[in-house]
Scaffold this motif. Structure first.
Motif: not given
Lengths: 485, 495
Positions: A279-281, A287-288, A321-322, A480-481
């Motif tokens: 999930i990312f902005n 995050v993964i 993510y938060k 992290k990706y």
């Protein structure tokens, strides 16, 4: 049913600059995070490899401080597709520099490689041994030097030997001729063998992202990418891996997050598959997470999550993510998946996103890579990238590959294969959902040529799965990706 | 930066915007496309707290409005003409197209300068209470827009507006827009044809079904016996379909032709053929209790019935294509043009753009010394059935099938296919599609060659269709898609 054209999405760069091409964007405006307090102005790199390969790559890295000129012929034909590399230095382009010295360099003896090749005829053993060779040095550098990125240089002659079973009685030239040169090939063994994935998986515990570079990039042959493209791609990846933000999507007025759900088969290709979510902005920060295992049914080969698995994976992803990104939950969440959503999945995702995390708007989108639909122009160039066919309110076809006005060409072979988009639940306008998918194809920091086929949500899920399958449940995984690309 | 400095900077940027527009609009209204995208949309979104998008991207350009936000039900018309006539014309169109059902508010953004006043009575008469409109508030120009910004209390918001505006009016940005304008100005004026690869189907209205009435034991024994003799695969499971095939074939001696347009499910036979008709061969395999169901009702029952329907439609299409000499090749999952008893090159006649034309459908590939044929290349296609918005479509993707003797798959199929696909560009694939699509479709009767269809039900495959699309690509302005290289002669080798 109707057609529309989505103009090439703009990306956001430093100093408020917006442009459609990542390379020219960085060159004109600097990377997105140029004005940020924390950004990689100096990237400390560690380098590991065979002695002569390391020297070659070090020279290449030094040369890349200055402009790298694209081949004249290619540039004359398509100047915007083959721009010069701006040089990686503190005065222009990325406004950043690489730092390395001998203490950050770990050289592996030729004899160490030769010994492994001689002793281990079995592919799995050979891959493991070579990976261990690199891992011991990764461990040393990460503990003692803490570089931002570690470059693992792979000697070209070793590549075929890490790909599949070979007959070592043949002399080496024959071997090279016989074999495919791709590192991505899975080989024919019962268990999948992939050196790249294994090295990335096992190095994760040392908390430093790695960049695998084949030494042949220093003297690329005709069928490879040209020197300037190689430089653009590698330095962009290094900048991102060192926590930089090369470019971002143009922000919408809401806080939007994009998530991808994928599944990967275990190395023994059993009937269970494991789910993975990222999930990312708009900045690519995110995050993964690994989810539960799903069993493939006989009558439906498509993996599906149960309601509780869907709830759990999205709940965990949003919670992480938060914590990692330190913001309030997204006002809108777009979830991409390559298979259809069933009722249980929809219920699980809704419960996690809307009920638990208070996400205001939720879009559940299937991205099908194998659409039977095609569109034809009457001339040689195929339809434009950005051609959007609305089949119905819920079904859309989007050409993410195709003719690109900016490049004035089509960069693929044969005819492009569009992706099909199915909306199983959507709060946002379908056109906007498709616009975003096109923009997300440009959010791959491994590649600066922007006409990628798949949005990063799906590409990321695939790359992450390819590496996670080489990790045990107890191995520490990175969120992290940059550790997976 | 304090508030006053920010506001001054905004005022300067707006003035630069106006100046740029004045130069640009000397060319045409199409410039709005680019300015709207880069400047106006982000600006209006920030000031009005909306999420506008460019309505001009819609296939049929939205009449009367340029920028739209469906969610907040607000639309903008952006124009450089400030006259009351322009305002009234737009409103008239807005009402005519019932845009008020989508949008509660219509704003005009005048890029030049708005008039000092507008006759509100004449506007009100036009609007006739369909939506609310106040000329003072809803017609905006640079000056009134700036006044609106001045009233914003939130300094952060003003800061964002300033940042967004100032970044758009650097010299680099203005140059970039000039460059892009040249492309879009030319392209937006034209449109070109884009063909869909799917053909609409008119499906037969009725499905007939009945319980199977066949001697399963006998048929099984016959199949097993034949397989024992080495005819057919020994280990293969005998399916319900195999049994029905065997049963139909047993009637062959009576002069009946084998047909494949049926499916078996739960010991029932389903087909578009009238099972109540005694002359129909399939009627001999079922009981007298024949039932009928409306096709639409059948596939709309549930997903399972939809799958059965797709299967029936696929088998019925196989039957149809076989009549047009395209045979189904199970192993390759494609249809290919069928070779005659003696495989050789085949050209067939068809009507291309209202002109009679010849089209090669089987090519021979000879060895270097022209001693023998290495393989045959058959025109082929794969299909998928799709249903959207209540209609059925047949999507067709052209491809090639390679055989060593007209029937057996060539060992080098994959290499040949990769090789040829490397050489084919859009135009040649489109040409294949257009031929296949026209050849399979029924609506154009010019193609008399294949008018002798024998299926006793109405399954109509319609002709290929296209839509008008812009922007266009002027291929001749770009470099050729592929340079002719010395080793690019593969295609010719086939001719």
């Amino acid at each position: 049913m109707n057609l529309r054209y989505i103009k090439e999405p703009l990306l956001e760069f430093g100093r408020g600059g917006r442009f459609e091409c990542p390379r020219q964007g960085i060159y004109n405006f600097a990377p997105y995070d140029i004005d940020k307090q924390v950004r990689p102005e100096k990237i400390n790199v560690g380098i590991i490899g065979r002695s002569d390969s390391v020297d070659e790559v070090l020279d290449w890295l030094k040369n890349c401080r200055d402009k790298v000129v694209a081949p004249v012929q290619r540039q004359a034909k398509h100047p915007k597709l083959y721009p010069n590399f701006c040089g990686f230095n503190k005065d222009n382009g990325f406004y950043s520099e690489l730092a390395f010295d001998e203490t950050y360099t770990k050289k592996i003896n030729n004899s160490d490689f030769d010994k492994i090749i001689k002793e281990y005829n079995n592919l799995e053993d050979r891959i493991t041994e070579v990976a261990d060779l690199y891992l011991s040095h990764i461990k040393f550098l990460s503990k003692n030097k803490r570089p931002d990125v570690i470059i693992c240089v792979l000697p070209e002659k070793l590549v075929p030997l890490l790909n599949q079973q070979v007959d070592l009685k043949k002399d080496s030239e024959d071997i090279l001729d016989d074999l495919q040169d791709s590192l991505e090939d899975e080989g024919n063994s019962e268990r999948e063998q992939n050196f790249r994935s294994l090295l990335k998986a096992k190095s994760m515990q040392y908390n430093v992202p790695i960049q695998i570079i084949r030494d042949r990039i220093t003297k690329p042959s005709g069928e490879m990418q040209d020197p300037s493209t190689i430089a653009w791609n590698i330095f962009t990846a290094l900048y991102y891996k060192a926590s930089g933000i090369p470019w971002a999507m143009v922000k919408s007025s809401n806080i939007v997050c994009y998530a991808g759900i994928g599944f990967y088969k275990s190395r023994d290709r059993q009937t269970t598959q494991t789910s993975v979510a990222q999930i990312f902005n708009e900045l690519g920060k995110g995050v993964i997470l690994r989810g539960g295992e799903v069993t493939i049914k006989r009558n439906d080969r498509t993996p599906h999550l149960t309601e509780s698995q869907a709830y759990e994976i999205l709940d965990n992803a949003l919670t992480e993510y938060k914590e990692a990104i330190g913001t309030i939950p997204p006002q809108r969440l777009v979830l991409h998946k390559t298979s259809n959503f069933n009722d249980a999945e929809i219920a699980g995702f809704e419960a996690a996103a809307i009920n638990k995390h208070g996400v205001g708007a939720l879009d559940l989108v299937t991205i099908n890579e194998r659409s039977g639909i095609r569109l034809f122009r009457e001339n040689d160039y195929p339809v434009l990238r950005g051609t959007h066919l609305r089949l119905s309110k819920e079904n859309h076809v989007l050409y993410t590959r195709g003719s690109v006005p900016f490049y004035e060409t089509y960069t693929g072979q044969y005819i492009p294969n569009p992706i099909e988009i199915r909306l199983f639940r959507h709060d946002e306008n379908p056109d906007i959902i498709c616009d975003e998918i096109l923009a997300l194809t440009k959010m791959n920091w491994n590649n600066t040529q922007f006409d990628r086929r798949l949005p990063i949500t799906i590409e990321c899920a695939r790359n992450v799965g390819a590496i996670l399958k080489y990790m045990n449940d107890s191995d520490p995984m990175q969120l992290k990706y940059s550790f997976y690309m | 930066m304090n508030r006053n400095i920010l506001l001054t900077s905004i005022q300067q940027s707006l003035a630069r915007f106006k100046a740029e527009i004045e130069i640009a609009t000397a060319n045409s209204e199409y410039n709005l496309h680019l300015h709207s995208e880069n400047v106006l949309i982000p600006l209006l979104n920030e000031v009005f707290d909306v999420n506008l998008l460019n309505g001009n991207y819609e296939e049929k350009n939205l009449s009367a409005v340029d920028l739209v936000d469906y969610k907040n039900r607000i639309a903008f018309q952006v124009t450089s003409t400030s006259s009351i006539t322009k305002i009234k014309n737009t409103i008239q169109q807005f009402i005519k197209d019932k845009r008020y059902e989508q949008f509660d508010m219509l704003y005009f953004f005048i890029l030049t300068e708005k008039q000092n006043s507008y006759n509100s009575d004449s506007i009100d008469t036009l609007i006739n209470s369909h939506f609310s409109f106040d000329a003072d508030e809803h017609i905006i120009d640079n000056i009134s827009f700036y006044k609106r910004i001045q009233k914003i209390n939130n300094v952060e918001k003003i800061r964002r507006i300033e940042k967004s505006l100032s970044s758009e009016f650097t010299d680099e940005k203005i140059d970039q827009r000039k460059e892009q304008l040249q492309y879009f100005d030319i392209q937006k004026l034209q449109s070109e044809k884009v063909y869909f690869n799917f053909l609409e189907l008119s499906i037969p209205s009725t499905i007939y079904y009945s319980d199977l009435d066949i001697d399963t034991k006998l048929l099984k024994a016959r199949i097993t016996n034949r397989r024992k003799k080495g005819l057919g695969r020994k280990s293969r499971h005998i399916s319900d379909r195999d049994l029905v095939k065997e049963a139909i074939n047993s009637y062959d001696k009576d002069g009946n032709k084998y047909c494949q347009d049926w499916i078996v499910s739960e010991n029932k036979l389903f087909t578009f053929r009238n099972l109540g008709d005694d002359t129909e061969i399939l009627s001999k395999l079922v009981t007298n209790q024949v039932e009928e169901i409306d096709s639409n009702e059948f596939y709309e029952l549930n997903e399972d019935y939809k799958k059965r329907f797709v299967s029936l439609l696929n088998f019925s299409l196989r039957e149809r294509f076989a009549e047009k000499k395209f045979e189904w090749v199970e192993k390759e999952e494609l249809y290919r043009y069928k070779a005659g008893k003696l495989a050789k090159s085949v050209k067939i006649e068809w009507t291309k753009d209202k002109k009679k034309s010849e089209r090669q459908v089987i090519y021979e590939r000879w060895d270097k010394d022209k001693n023998h044929i290495i393989c045959f290349r058959h025109l082929a296609f794969t299909t998928s059935l799709r249903n959207f918005e209540g209609k059925w479509y047949l999507a067709i993707r052209p491809t090639w099938s390679f055989t060593s003797d007209g029937y057996k798959r060539s060992r080098f199929s994959e290499d040949y296919l990769t090789g040829i696909k490397r050489l084919e560009a859009n135009k040649s694939v489109f040409s294949d599609f257009k031929f296949i699509g026209t050849h399979l479709s029924e609506t154009k009767n010019e193609n008399t060659l294949f008018s002798t269809l024998t299926t006793p039900y109405s399954l109509i495959i319609h002709s290929p269709v296209f839509a008008k699309f812009n922007p266009v690509i002027n291929d001749e302005d770009w470099k050729p898609i592929r340079e002719k290289k010395s080793d690019d002669n593969q295609l010719e080798v086939w001719e």
